[in-house]
Scaffold this motif. Structure first.
Motif, PDB file in Angstrom:
ATOM      1  N   SER B  62      -3.437 -39.477   3.586  1.00 18.14           N
ATOM      2  CA  SER B  62      -3.175 -40.767   4.207  1.00 18.14           C
ATOM      3  C   SER B  62      -3.949 -41.876   3.522  1.00 18.14           C
ATOM      4  O   SER B  62      -5.088 -41.682   3.106  1.00 18.14           O
ATOM      5  CB  SER B  62      -3.578 -40.714   5.682  1.00 18.14           C
ATOM      6  OG  SER B  62      -3.084 -41.853   6.350  1.00 18.14           O
ATOM      7  N   LEU B 103      -0.614 -44.146  -3.248  1.00 18.00           N
ATOM      8  CA  LEU B 103      -0.262 -42.789  -2.805  1.00 18.00           C
ATOM      9  C   LEU B 103       0.269 -41.951  -3.970  1.00 18.00           C
ATOM     10  O   LEU B 103      -0.064 -40.761  -4.086  1.00 18.00           O
ATOM     11  CB  LEU B 103       0.756 -42.835  -1.658  1.00 18.00           C
ATOM     12  CG  LEU B 103       0.194 -43.289  -0.304  1.00 18.00           C
ATOM     13  CD1 LEU B 103       1.328 -43.463   0.712  1.00 18.00           C
ATOM     14  CD2 LEU B 103      -0.840 -42.300   0.245  1.00 18.00           C
ATOM     15  N   GLY B 124       5.198 -49.689  10.494  1.00 19.25           N
ATOM     16  CA  GLY B 124       5.843 -50.402   9.398  1.00 19.25           C
ATOM     17  C   GLY B 124       7.356 -50.390   9.531  1.00 19.25           C
ATOM     18  O   GLY B 124       8.031 -51.365   9.245  1.00 19.25           O
TER      19      GLY B 124
HETATM   20  N1  LIG Z   1      -0.455 -45.512   4.406  1.00 23.11           N
HETATM   21  C1  LIG Z   1       0.223 -44.360   4.378  1.00 23.11           C
HETATM   22  N2  LIG Z   1      -0.426 -43.194   4.143  1.00 23.11           N
HETATM   23  C2  LIG Z   1       0.255 -42.017   4.105  1.00 23.11           C
HETATM   24  N3  LIG Z   1       1.565 -41.914   4.299  1.00 23.11           N
HETATM   25  C3  LIG Z   1       2.264 -43.035   4.541  1.00 23.11           C
HETATM   26  C4  LIG Z   1       1.639 -44.317   4.593  1.00 23.11           C
HETATM   27  N4  LIG Z   1       2.589 -45.231   4.853  1.00 23.11           N
HETATM   28  C5  LIG Z   1       3.749 -44.546   4.977  1.00 23.11           C
HETATM   29  N5  LIG Z   1       3.566 -43.226   4.780  1.00 23.11           N
HETATM   30  C6  LIG Z   1       4.587 -42.137   4.806  1.00 23.11           C
HETATM   31  O1  LIG Z   1       5.864 -42.686   4.623  1.00 23.11           O
HETATM   32  C7  LIG Z   1       6.674 -42.473   5.779  1.00 23.11           C
HETATM   33  C8  LIG Z   1       7.568 -43.681   6.018  1.00 23.11           C
HETATM   34  O2  LIG Z   1       6.753 -44.790   6.292  1.00 23.11           O
HETATM   35  P1  LIG Z   1       7.268 -46.281   6.330  1.00 23.11           P
HETATM   36  O3  LIG Z   1       7.809 -46.578   4.969  1.00 23.11           O
HETATM   37  O4  LIG Z   1       6.060 -47.089   6.705  1.00 23.11           O
HETATM   38  O5  LIG Z   1       8.333 -46.340   7.389  1.00 23.11           O
HETATM   39  C9  LIG Z   1       5.676 -42.197   6.904  1.00 23.11           C
HETATM   40  O6  LIG Z   1       6.244 -41.422   7.943  1.00 23.11           O
HETATM   41  C10 LIG Z   1       4.596 -41.431   6.148  1.00 23.11           C
HETATM   42  O7  LIG Z   1       4.965 -40.083   5.953  1.00 23.11           O
END
Ligand SMILES: Nc1ncnc2c1ncn2[C@@H]1O[C@H](COP(=O)(O)O)[C@@H](O)[C@H]1O
Ligand SMILES: Cc1cc2nc3c(=O)[nH]c(=O)nc-3n(C[C@H](O)[C@H](O)[C@H](O)COP(=O)(O)OP(=O)(O)OC[C@H]3O[C@@H](n4cnc5c(N)ncnc54)[C@H](O)[C@@H]3O)c2cc1C
Lengths: 328, 258
Positions: B62, B103, B124
């Motif tokens: 994370s 990441l 997000g």
């Molecule tokens: N800061 C972060 N650290 C780790 N994984 C992330 C992070 N932001 C997003 N993800 C991963 O990306 C997926 C989709 O996120 P999002 O694009 O924010 O809707 C999440 O469910 C996480 O698995």
């Protein structure tokens, strides 16, 4: 390739599995016209370019770049990204608009990562000021509105389907075929596709003006028909809570809320839905909210303009016959 | 087989969530922080595979403020073998592009056969990160999977896109994302919580990963304005006395909704 307008806005068109232009196109071209000259990109099967170009021009595309290929039938995401990269190189747009669908988000994400462009997601509006293009978002279930912009370069955005009401004027068809060389980026293989059979002529949930949703209170898939009956009486789309989806009353594509579809209709009717905060996050910006729930303390009443504390199985049939009565 | 599961600490969706109107960032003090439910489901996919395959190693990863460490540790308590936490004050308010670069660098450094993410986070709601990572890592993406099969050299599953359901497959290494149709996660038990204390927990900065957070030569998305909308007020609530349906019909007529 002819010169393209300096204020070109590139719109990625989505097509349905049966080769029709997706309904998202009207809103995206409408949004593009607010901030520049809409130029559309269509990635279609051989032989389909003409029809799609006509449909796109009708919805406001000043030019339509087309790539005819079968590769998107067997390869996930990559063919669209390659075509988008070629189109952006040819057009040099100020912004790239992509539907905020599952496929659209993948294309947008890969394209932004490949080109290093700034990316904005789930956009509900666009505007332009002296410094360039602004995008608008609705955050935490509509509790906040936020604007953002790219520091420089074209901004790539996914646009929430049904969120933009603006429509562009029809244009004469100007079709250009685009040469694309495959990037060869590793892609997942599409082994088979099954179109989701829309069994009815009901409006789509996204962008619907009226929505009738049902929750766990409907009790069974058979009894969920009551929700559909009221929806049909009102010409409304059918929505659902996550609990109703989990219980198998209705497919997941009908889920409204945090992790489902966000809707902003004129009218939202919630039947047998408690109104958990995650559900409200997807519907509380509706103009009029009506709720029917047995439990006087159900949180859905906190956002309802009219709340009826009662049993859906007596209240809704009465409503349906009152509506039928009016029609006669 | 090394599986990296991407998890995120988010404000609990069961509570009121606030944005700081000065900075535009999530007001972390306003709500309880939890492991995003979709990340837990992603972890469950990896753990149930590891249950049946001795050679599988599951790493949770994370990018989050330092204070998120206990939340990430929950992933270890659930059964992951190791955790990687990228915590750097310079990354506060990172946009999607920067998050993806950080990441991707951390994933490369850790090494991977499969990356499993959630399809959409509840804060997000970007849903673009998995595809961005696949591009940066130069591997296939298979997103929005509602069922998944993992073998020694491939991953496949059902992908429920907006207007079609498809079967997709990819050779490893690959990035996948799963939807909430996947089973909910196991609870950490006492044994797991105790074992978690001894598991490797790596904390990294952006510099460790060779990423410069304030590189102005990279295009960024920046917030330019933020406003709070007044909360919606409750309207009329009436108990049905045999006229509930009629009352709704009257409301619809009065408001020209029929
Ligand atoms: N800061 C972060 N650290 C780790 N994984 C992330 C992070 N932001 C997003 N993800 C991963 O990306 C997926 C989709 O996120 P999002 O694009 O924010 O809707 C999440 O469910 C996480 O698995
Ligand atoms: C990360 C996360 C994301 C989520 N995303 C979503 C989402 O996108 N959408 C969503 O909806 N939920 C979502 N949820 C789930 C949410 O928390 C609730 O569990 C869900 O909304 C409850 O659905 P429901 O109201 O149908 O069921 P319940 O909460 O069980 O409510 C059923 C209601 O029906 C009423 N009722 C029962 N019988 C009758 C009758 N005969 N007549 C009238 N009323 C009756 C009851 O009084 C009750 O209020 C999410 C949860 C999490 C943790």
């Amino acid at each position: 390739m002819p010169d393209h307008p300096a204020d070109s806005i590139l719109v990625l068109l989505e097509t349905s599995p049966n080769g029709e232009l997706a309904t998202s196109a009207s809103g995206l071209l409408g949004a593009a016209a607010l901030i520049g000259t809409p130029v559309a990109l269509a990635v279609v099967a051989p032989g389909e370019a003409g029809t799609i170009a006509e449909q796109a021009a009708e919805r406001g595309a000043a030019r339509v770049l087309v790539v005819e290929t079968d590769s998107m039938r067997t390869q996930l995401t990559i063919p669209h990204v390659d075509c988008l990269a070629a189109a952006v190189a040819a057009v040099a747009p100020d912004a790239v608009l992509i539907p905020n669908s599952i496929d659209g988000r993948d294309v947008a994400g890969r394209f932004a990562a490949r080109t290093g462009a700034a990316i904005a997601v789930d956009v509900i509006g666009v505007s332009r000021d002296d410094e360039g293009i602004l995008v608008h978002h609705s955050v935490y279930g509509g509790a906040y509105t936020v604007a953002s912009a790219a520091t420089f370069g074209p901004i790539v955005m996914t646009v929430r389907q049904g969120a933009v009401d603006a429509r562009a004027e029809a244009q004469a068809v100007a079709l250009e075929s685009l040469e694309v060389s495959a990037s060869g980026a590793a892609s997942a293989v599409i082994e088979s596709v099954e179109a989701v059979a829309e069994t009815s002529s009901r409006p789509e949930l996204r962008g619907a003006k009226r929505v009738v949703s049902g929750g766990r209170g409907l009790g069974s898939a058979e009894q969920f028909a009551l929700v559909e009956e009221l929806a049909d009486a009102l010409g409304a789309a059918v929505g659902a809570s996550r609990a109703a989806v989990d219980a198998g009353y209705i497919p997941a594509s009908h889920q409204v809320g945090q992790t489902g579809v966000s809707v902003s209709p004129q009218l939202y009717i919630a039947l047998g839905i408690s109104g958990a905060i995650q559900h409200r996050a997807g519907m509380q910006t509706a103009k009029h909210i009506i709720a029917v729930n047995k439990d006087p303390d159900a949180p859905i009443f906190e956002v309802a303009d009219l709340g009826i504390v009662g049993d859906v199985f007596t209240v809704v049939p009465q409503l349906v016959s009152a509506l039928a009565e009016r029609k006669r | 087989m090394k599986i990296i599961v991407l998890v995120k600490e988010v404000p609990d969706t069961y509570g009121d969530r606030k944005l700081d109107l000065e900075t535009g960032l999530a007001d972390r003090a306003a709500s309880e922080a939890v492991l995003d439910e979709i990340g837990e489901r992603a972890l469950e996919v990896a753990l149930s595979f590891a249950d049946a395959h001795d050679d599988a190693e599951v790493v949770v990863m994370s990018m989050a403020p330092e204070t998120a460490a206990p939340t990430i540790r929950k992933g270890l308590a659930m059964g992951a073998a190791a955790a990687v936490h990228i915590a750097d004050p310079g990354l506060a308010g990172a946009d999607l592009g920067l998050t993806a670069r950080v990441l991707a660098a951390a994933i490369r450094r850790t090494g991977f056969d499969l990356v499993i993410a959630g399809n959409l986070s509840t804060d997000g709601s970007g849903g673009v990160l998995p595809a961005m990572l696949a591009e940066l890592l130069d591997v296939p993406n298979a997103t929005a999977l509602s069922s998944i099969e993992i073998t020694a050299d491939s991953v496949s599953g059902t992908r429920s896109a907006d207007d079609a359901t498809m079967r997709v497959s990819a050779t490893l290494p690959a990035v996948v994302s799963i939807t909430e149709a996947m089973p909910s996660a196991r609870f950490p038990n006492f044994k797991g919580i105790m074992a978690a204390k001894k598991k490797p927990f790596e904390t990294l900065t952006a510099a460790d990963l060779g990423v410069e957070p304030h590189d102005l030569s990279v295009a960024m998305s920046i917030m330019t304005a933020i406003a709070e909308k007044p909360a919606r007020a409750a309207g009329l609530k009436v108990t049905d006395e045999g006229d509930g349906g009629t009352r709704i019909a009257e409301y619809l007529v009065e408001n020209r909704l029929v």
